[in-house]
Motif scaffolding. Structure first.
Motif, PDB file in Angstrom:
ATOM      1  N   ILE A 422      39.781  39.280  35.006  1.00  0.00           N
ATOM      2  CA  ILE A 422      40.915  40.005  34.415  1.00  0.00           C
ATOM      3  C   ILE A 422      41.461  41.032  35.408  1.00  0.00           C
ATOM      4  O   ILE A 422      42.678  41.162  35.597  1.00  0.00           O
ATOM      5  CB  ILE A 422      40.483  40.686  33.103  1.00  0.00           C
ATOM      6  N   ALA A 423      40.550  41.760  36.064  1.00  0.00           N
ATOM      7  CA  ALA A 423      40.980  42.756  37.042  1.00  0.00           C
ATOM      8  C   ALA A 423      41.655  42.100  38.244  1.00  0.00           C
ATOM      9  O   ALA A 423      42.644  42.636  38.783  1.00  0.00           O
ATOM     10  CB  ALA A 423      39.776  43.585  37.492  1.00  0.00           C
ATOM     11  N   GLN A 424      41.174  40.930  38.676  1.00  0.00           N
ATOM     12  CA  GLN A 424      41.796  40.233  39.808  1.00  0.00           C
ATOM     13  C   GLN A 424      43.227  39.831  39.493  1.00  0.00           C
ATOM     14  O   GLN A 424      44.096  39.871  40.377  1.00  0.00           O
ATOM     15  CB  GLN A 424      40.978  38.992  40.167  1.00  0.00           C
ATOM     16  N   MET A 425      43.502  39.443  38.255  1.00  0.00           N
ATOM     17  CA  MET A 425      44.871  39.078  37.880  1.00  0.00           C
ATOM     18  C   MET A 425      45.807  40.274  38.023  1.00  0.00           C
ATOM     19  O   MET A 425      46.946  40.135  38.491  1.00  0.00           O
ATOM     20  CB  MET A 425      44.891  38.527  36.457  1.00  0.00           C
ATOM     21  N   ALA A 426      45.338  41.447  37.607  1.00  0.00           N
ATOM     22  CA  ALA A 426      46.169  42.650  37.734  1.00  0.00           C
ATOM     23  C   ALA A 426      46.417  42.984  39.204  1.00  0.00           C
ATOM     24  O   ALA A 426      47.522  43.405  39.572  1.00  0.00           O
ATOM     25  CB  ALA A 426      45.485  43.812  37.023  1.00  0.00           C
ATOM     26  N   VAL A 427      45.428  42.768  40.057  1.00  0.00           N
ATOM     27  CA  VAL A 427      45.549  43.108  41.475  1.00  0.00           C
ATOM     28  C   VAL A 427      46.494  42.162  42.200  1.00  0.00           C
ATOM     29  O   VAL A 427      47.398  42.587  42.933  1.00  0.00           O
ATOM     30  CB  VAL A 427      44.157  43.105  42.141  1.00  0.00           C
ATOM     31  N   ILE A 428      46.327  40.850  42.006  1.00  0.00           N
ATOM     32  CA  ILE A 428      47.096  39.870  42.788  1.00  0.00           C
ATOM     33  C   ILE A 428      48.573  39.893  42.402  1.00  0.00           C
ATOM     34  O   ILE A 428      49.433  39.464  43.187  1.00  0.00           O
ATOM     35  CB  ILE A 428      46.520  38.446  42.614  1.00  0.00           C
ATOM     36  N   ALA A 429      48.891  40.419  41.242  1.00  0.00           N
ATOM     37  CA  ALA A 429      50.296  40.517  40.831  1.00  0.00           C
ATOM     38  C   ALA A 429      51.094  41.421  41.771  1.00  0.00           C
ATOM     39  O   ALA A 429      52.323  41.344  41.819  1.00  0.00           O
ATOM     40  CB  ALA A 429      50.388  41.033  39.395  1.00  0.00           C
TER      41      ALA A 429
END
Length: 439
Positions: A422-429
């Protein structure tokens, strides 16, 4: 931002690409043996307390926060006949291989002596890993600035990583048993020595990789703080840093907890030699499918879609513990999707260096690569430390189970995977668009 784009570098020979990919096989062979089995070795073979081990894993890697940038800057300032990255392989290959063996040796004496030895060897191993791995990361953008070749090299590196983790996780315990003759301490030492030797040889083989992309003319002794500030201001770099950090927190936690999970929750110790190799077996698949997929979808969108598809599969895993076939099906499909994001990290790290040159006119491959190496080590350490502290908090004792231990191990297994995705999705955006080299 600079408006001029660099000319494309000469095409790389296949031998150089293969040598680069094999390099991460060597690093991964030893480093992933450490990631997958050092916690087990310390608690169940060296008989060290789990809380002390967790502190050791965390503090040693946080100390690298000061060491890694120093090595990265030193790589940027290196001016040898063989280049900037390759001299480091000559200097660090043999000491790193020796430390791989020493880390899995138990000195005679009290618990304090064993703990001090663990502190010294694990700390030194991390430093020497930086000495060879930071130049290795910096080498990729030095070899080529062609986006297709960077994706190929990143995929070959991911394939090398995948094969190394398959070998390390699937073969370590059988080799420990076979070579140790029933003595786990002896078996771990022999396997650590064998893997250390292979790591040394593959590291020296990196001398075959050419350095074709040269930094623009700039002073060899630039002030450090402005370089660090420019690195932190590089949105591509800090996005990759956070994305890789979260990836390796998840990866480190999975490697560390899987032996305990398979034995105490699934009740199937033989699953250790399936679940751990499967992580990297799927990475091998990902290294094949990622280049065309990411070229078509782009880094930002491609990673987001892969993470969104993998998330529900891992969320459903707890419901399938009673069925080995269903558990493995969801696990393998989800791992293939995650392997795309792991493959992407290597190519994004190289892109971040190109983006840095567009912004500042300097490349600083060593410094920027040291940051990505640091995210890898801190992530693995945080993941491993999380599991070590978790084992202590649930009252884990080798050879003893109980409802509290089983419930705690479930949380330790599933929560890091889901939360990190979930945190990776926020970062890669936040990953920026990056202009490519011209032909």
């Amino acid at each position: 931002m600079r408006d001029d784009l660099p000319l494309a570098s000469p095409p790389l020979p296949a031998s150089a690409k293969l040598a680069y990919g094999i390099g991460d096989f060597g690093f991964g062979l030893s480093w992933n043996m450490v990631g997958a089995f050092l916690l087990f070795f310390y608690t169940d073979v060296a008989l060290l307390p789990a809380a002390a081990v967790g502190t050791l894993l965390l503090v040693s890697r946080l100390a690298d926060a000061a060491i890694d940038p120093v090595i990265g800057i030193a790589v940027d300032r290196t001016r040898g006949r063989s280049g900037r990255a390759r001299p480091w392989f000559k200097w660090g290959a043999v000491p790193f291989g020796l430390l791989c063996a020493a880390t899995f040796w138990i000195p005679p004496g009290s618990e304090i002596i064993r703990l001090l030895w663990a502190v010294l060897t694990f700390g030194a191993l991390g430093i020497l890993f930086s000495v060879v791995n930071i130049p290795y990361g910096a080498l990729l953008p030095m070899m080529t600035n062609r986006s297709n070749e960077r994706l190929t090299l990143g995929s070959l590196r991911a394939a090398g990583t995948a094969i190394s983790v398959i070998v390390a996780t699937a073969a370590t315990m059988p080799l420990v048993g076979a070579l140790g003759g029933g003595d786990q301490a002896r078996g771990f030492l022999i396997v650590g020595t064998l893997f250390g030797l292979l790591t040394t040889l593959t590291t020296l083989n990196l001398l075959r990789c050419p350095e074709q992309v040269h930094a623009p003319d700039q002073p060899h002794r630039q002030a450090v703080l402005p370089q660090v500030r420019a690195m932190i201001a590089n949105r591509a770099w800090h996005t990759v840093f956070l994305f890789a950090l979260l990836n390796f927190v998840r990866f480190g936690a999975v490697l560390a907890v899987t032996p305990f999970f398979a034995i105490n929750v699934l009740g199937k110790p033989w699953m250790i030699s399936i679940l751990l190799p499967a992580v990297s077996g799927t990475l091998l698949i990902g290294s094949i499918i990622a280049p065309p997929y990411l070229k078509r979808m782009g880094m930002r969108r491609g990673n987001l879609i892969a993470l969104l598809a993998a998330l529900p599969l891992f969320a459903l895993l707890p419901l399938t513990e009673g069925s080995t076939a269903a558990f493995l099906t969801l696990y393998l499909i989800g791992s293939v999707l995650l392997s795309i994001t792991m493959t992407a990290i290597f190519a994004m790290a190289a892109e971040a260096i190109e983006y840095h040159e567009q912004l500042t006119g300097t490349r600083n491959e060593g410094l920027l690569s040291s940051g990505i190496s640091l995210s890898t080590k801190i992530g693995m350490a945080l993941g491993g430390a999380l599991i070590a502290f978790g084992l202590a908090s649930i009252g884990y004792v080798p050879g003893k189970g109980g409802a509290q231990v089983v419930s705690g191990l479930r949380w330790l297994y599933y929560a890091p995977i889901i939360l990190c995705m979930i945190a990776q999705m926020a970062v890669i955006a936040r990953y920026p668009a990056i202009r490519r080299a011209t032909r």
